[in-house]
Design an enzyme around this catalytic site. Sequence first.
Site, PDB file in Angstrom:
ATOM      1  N   LYS A  50       5.422  -3.088  -7.353  1.00 44.39           N
ATOM      2  CA  LYS A  50       4.333  -2.252  -7.867  1.00 44.39           C
ATOM      3  C   LYS A  50       4.600  -1.864  -9.314  1.00 44.39           C
ATOM      4  O   LYS A  50       3.701  -1.925 -10.165  1.00 44.39           O
ATOM      5  CB  LYS A  50       4.186  -0.991  -7.021  1.00 44.39           C
ATOM      6  CG  LYS A  50       3.542  -1.181  -5.672  1.00 44.39           C
ATOM      7  CD  LYS A  50       3.380   0.157  -4.982  1.00 44.39           C
ATOM      8  CE  LYS A  50       2.767   0.010  -3.605  1.00 44.39           C
ATOM      9  NZ  LYS A  50       2.645   1.324  -2.915  1.00 44.39           N
ATOM     10  N   THR A 103       0.627   9.371   3.710  1.00 46.79           N
ATOM     11  CA  THR A 103       0.936  10.080   4.961  1.00 46.79           C
ATOM     12  C   THR A 103       0.222   9.351   6.099  1.00 46.79           C
ATOM     13  O   THR A 103      -0.763   9.847   6.639  1.00 46.79           O
ATOM     14  CB  THR A 103       0.497  11.556   4.906  1.00 46.79           C
ATOM     15  OG1 THR A 103      -0.898  11.624   4.528  1.00 46.79           O
ATOM     16  CG2 THR A 103       1.322  12.327   3.895  1.00 46.79           C
ATOM     17  N   PHE A 133      -9.678  14.184  -3.611  1.00 48.07           N
ATOM     18  CA  PHE A 133     -10.951  13.889  -2.950  1.00 48.07           C
ATOM     19  C   PHE A 133     -11.530  12.581  -3.484  1.00 48.07           C
ATOM     20  O   PHE A 133     -12.713  12.490  -3.791  1.00 48.07           O
ATOM     21  CB  PHE A 133     -11.943  15.035  -3.174  1.00 48.07           C
ATOM     22  CG  PHE A 133     -11.434  16.389  -2.742  1.00 48.07           C
ATOM     23  CD1 PHE A 133     -11.410  16.748  -1.401  1.00 48.07           C
ATOM     24  CD2 PHE A 133     -10.953  17.286  -3.677  1.00 48.07           C
ATOM     25  CE1 PHE A 133     -10.928  17.985  -1.005  1.00 48.07           C
ATOM     26  CE2 PHE A 133     -10.477  18.532  -3.287  1.00 48.07           C
ATOM     27  CZ  PHE A 133     -10.458  18.880  -1.945  1.00 48.07           C
ATOM     28  N   LYS A 164      -8.969  19.247   2.521  1.00 47.80           N
ATOM     29  CA  LYS A 164      -9.210  17.801   2.573  1.00 47.80           C
ATOM     30  C   LYS A 164      -9.535  17.335   3.993  1.00 47.80           C
ATOM     31  O   LYS A 164     -10.495  16.587   4.203  1.00 47.80           O
ATOM     32  CB  LYS A 164      -7.982  17.056   2.044  1.00 47.80           C
ATOM     33  CG  LYS A 164      -8.053  15.530   2.168  1.00 47.80           C
ATOM     34  CD  LYS A 164      -9.184  14.942   1.338  1.00 47.80           C
ATOM     35  CE  LYS A 164      -9.314  13.426   1.536  1.00 47.80           C
ATOM     36  NZ  LYS A 164      -8.172  12.670   1.009  1.00 47.80           N
ATOM     37  N   CYS A 180      -8.232   6.861   5.215  1.00 51.04           N
ATOM     38  CA  CYS A 180      -8.319   8.335   5.209  1.00 51.04           C
ATOM     39  C   CYS A 180      -9.007   8.898   6.438  1.00 51.04           C
ATOM     40  O   CYS A 180      -8.375   9.540   7.268  1.00 51.04           O
ATOM     41  CB  CYS A 180      -9.024   8.803   3.944  1.00 51.04           C
ATOM     42  SG  CYS A 180      -8.069   8.553   2.433  1.00 51.04           S
TER      43      CYS A 180
END
EC number: 1.1.1.22
Length: 445
Positions: A44, A95, A160, A216, A272
């Site tokens: 990366k 996460t 967000f 969130k 998400c």
Amino acid sequence: MGATTIVDPLRISVIGTGYLGATHAVCMAELGFEVIGVDVDPSKIEHLTAGEVPFFEPGLEELLRKNLESGRLSFTTSLADAAAGADVHFICVGTPQHPGSNSADMRYVDAAVSGLIAGGLRPGSLVVGKSTVPAGTAARLAAWLSEQAPGVELAWNPEFLREGFAVDDTLRPDRLVFGVAPDGTAEATLHRVYASVIDAGTPVVVVDYPTAELVKVAANAFLATKISFINAMAEVCEATGADVTHLSKAISYDTRIGGRFLHAGLGFGGGCLPKDIRAFQARATELGAGQAVAFLAEVDAINLRRRTRTVTLATELLGGDVTGKKVAVLGAAFKPNSDDIRDSPALAVADALRRAGATVAVYDPAAIPNARRTYPDLTYADNAVDAATGAHIVLHLTEWTEFRELDPNALTAIVAARTVIDGRNTLNPAQWRAAGWDYHALGRP
């Protein structure tokens, strides 16, 4: 991108250079800060240092190259360099859903904080969490920092971002949330970081740690509920012969409801919404509040049923058996303007039909390389025409503009049968039927 840049002596590190972290690092540099991005994955770092974004996000690569050339932005694999060289440290690691449970896997967040502590955080510096975490995480990390790195504060500043709009959502967000401890300097520091964004009129909501952590997941739970509500209505429409697109339009005029996220189709996916609503349920149960969010289990179930319904409908239209039939799948990413295939409804449907015996050809404008790695047994095409050649049924499963603008007449001569399922309710039924196609969509007669 039209952002107002500033000159500020604060130096920023961004820990984690995945989708969130790479975007945040580039945009912080665009705002005028000296930024160092950190990741444990050398590949990366190599790509980003070369000016290459290792995922698809409109506008990001141009900003990356611009800020590399300016000298404001650099990347490293050394957490020690970040700890010693920056004043504000943004935690932007993943996460994911914990293997074997619905809870969030916190190992990457903990490793990032541990690495910063070991690297020698300077007193007076600020660690800012942006990752989506279970309530209680910030308080735990703040106590850890207080013990291991005295004089270092913690704040929580949830993200967000919408994939496909991440640059704009970072530089021109619809709100900023600062979760801070009382009587600290974190709020003032965050105001410095986001000064130009705030000056442009972005509202700021200052809250405590647990509220910031919940914002969130609460937002994602609400959006997921709204999507699953209209998909539940699609199930009822299929049973009654009603048209869910007309139903959605009619109720959207109610200002209390509105039309956003009220579009029936194959349902949501990505990295998400699915894992966040599951982790939210898991954490609420741990805290003794599981009943309050028990409805999210049905939200999740409705969403997954749309995939099953699409497979069932395709099988019915193919005479009850897909064995030996060719299925063209238009779409692999979980949404358009992205190459993200995490929990992709399109690929879930494609693979289910493959496992049932169909030959499945998939085309997507951006996500084919990722899809190949995760679903190597599917067949992939270079364009929509190649995917549809010889197909007994065409499935429109990701609403790319390219697919919405397809001329059905151009496919008529190359398919084995003119049958299409519009899994996103964005094609023009009249146009496809006028071209001789048997058009079907979820929630429509």
